[in-house]
Design a protein around this motif. Structure first.
Motif, PDB file in Angstrom:
ATOM      1  N   LYS A  27     -20.648 -23.107  21.835  1.00 21.49           N
ATOM      2  CA  LYS A  27     -19.190 -23.274  21.880  1.00 21.49           C
ATOM      3  C   LYS A  27     -18.823 -24.732  22.206  1.00 21.49           C
ATOM      4  CE  LYS A  27     -14.871 -21.870  22.090  1.00 21.49           C
ATOM      5  NZ  LYS A  27     -14.115 -21.498  20.929  1.00 21.49           N
ATOM      6  N   ILE A  28     -19.520 -25.323  23.163  1.00 20.31           N
ATOM      7  CA  ILE A  28     -19.265 -26.713  23.538  1.00 20.31           C
ATOM      8  C   ILE A  28     -19.538 -27.641  22.353  1.00 20.31           C
ATOM      9  CG2 ILE A  28     -20.075 -28.642  24.976  1.00 20.31           C
ATOM     10  CD1 ILE A  28     -20.608 -26.465  27.170  1.00 20.31           C
ATOM     11  N   LEU A  29     -20.679 -27.457  21.688  1.00 17.83           N
ATOM     12  CA  LEU A  29     -21.023 -28.311  20.550  1.00 17.83           C
ATOM     13  C   LEU A  29     -20.055 -28.103  19.387  1.00 17.83           C
ATOM     14  CD1 LEU A  29     -24.917 -28.084  20.695  1.00 17.83           C
ATOM     15  CD2 LEU A  29     -23.467 -30.014  21.358  1.00 17.83           C
ATOM     16  N   TYR A  30     -19.599 -26.879  19.186  1.00 21.97           N
ATOM     17  CA  TYR A  30     -18.599 -26.602  18.155  1.00 21.97           C
ATOM     18  C   TYR A  30     -17.301 -27.359  18.455  1.00 21.97           C
ATOM     19  CZ  TYR A  30     -15.007 -24.194  15.493  1.00 21.97           C
ATOM     20  OH  TYR A  30     -13.943 -23.923  14.673  1.00 21.97           O
ATOM     21  N   ASN A  31     -16.846 -27.285  19.720  1.00 20.09           N
ATOM     22  CA  ASN A  31     -15.602 -27.972  20.102  1.00 20.09           C
ATOM     23  C   ASN A  31     -15.724 -29.486  19.987  1.00 20.09           C
ATOM     24  OD1 ASN A  31     -14.199 -25.633  20.525  1.00 20.09           O
ATOM     25  ND2 ASN A  31     -14.318 -25.710  22.752  1.00 20.09           N
ATOM     26  N   ILE A  32     -16.872 -30.034  20.333  1.00 13.51           N
ATOM     27  CA  ILE A  32     -17.091 -31.474  20.195  1.00 13.51           C
ATOM     28  C   ILE A  32     -16.995 -31.867  18.722  1.00 13.51           C
ATOM     29  CG2 ILE A  32     -18.825 -33.315  20.353  1.00 13.51           C
ATOM     30  CD1 ILE A  32     -19.776 -32.011  22.941  1.00 13.51           C
ATOM     31  N   ASP A  33     -17.658 -31.100  17.876  1.00  9.97           N
ATOM     32  CA  ASP A  33     -17.616 -31.399  16.451  1.00  9.97           C
ATOM     33  C   ASP A  33     -16.196 -31.285  15.906  1.00  9.97           C
ATOM     34  OD1 ASP A  33     -19.140 -32.123  14.088  1.00  9.97           O
ATOM     35  OD2 ASP A  33     -18.581 -30.138  13.345  1.00  9.97           O
TER      36      ASP A  33
END
Length: 118
Positions: A27-33
């Motif tokens: 979820k964190i990596l998705y939001n960063i992207d």
């Protein structure tokens, strides 16, 4: 869709990501992207003149990755994520902002030293 910036995740960010469950990490990596492409203060927000944060709330837990801008190269704009924290409230402790500033200072000093050698 045009990307607004690139992101570098420093070691302490990876340490945090490696310490949490896979779904939270995803979820964190998705939001960063996603933050690279959309201007959304729920994902990427200014904390003070120098420090910004990537924001993720997942399973009632707030994940924050503190960051700064590196605009020294005219062709690329980078956001450098310094470190991350897990919190129960939405407020960022002042000590974490100061830590991000210290990491930023070391980053630019290191970058300057490397560029002198080239």
């Amino acid at each position: 869709m045009k990307k607004n910036f690139d992101i570098i995740l420093l070691g302490e960010v990876w340490d945090l990501l490696d310490s949490i469950d896979e779904k939270s990490k995803d979820k964190i990596l998705y939001n960063i992207d996603k933050a690279k492409y959309v201007n959304d203060p729920e994902l990427f927000k200014k904390l003070d003149d120098l420090i910004w944060e990537f924001r993720t709330k997942y399973n009632k837990t707030y994940y924050r990755l503190l960051s700064f801008w590196d605009k020294t190269n005219a062709t690329e704009t980078l956001v450098v994520a310094t470190h991350g924290i897990i919190k129960k409230t939405d407020k960022i402790p002042k000590a974490e902002i100061e830590k991000a500033k210290a990491i930023m200072k070391n980053y630019f000093a290191y970058r300057k030293a490397i560029l002198k050698k080239i």
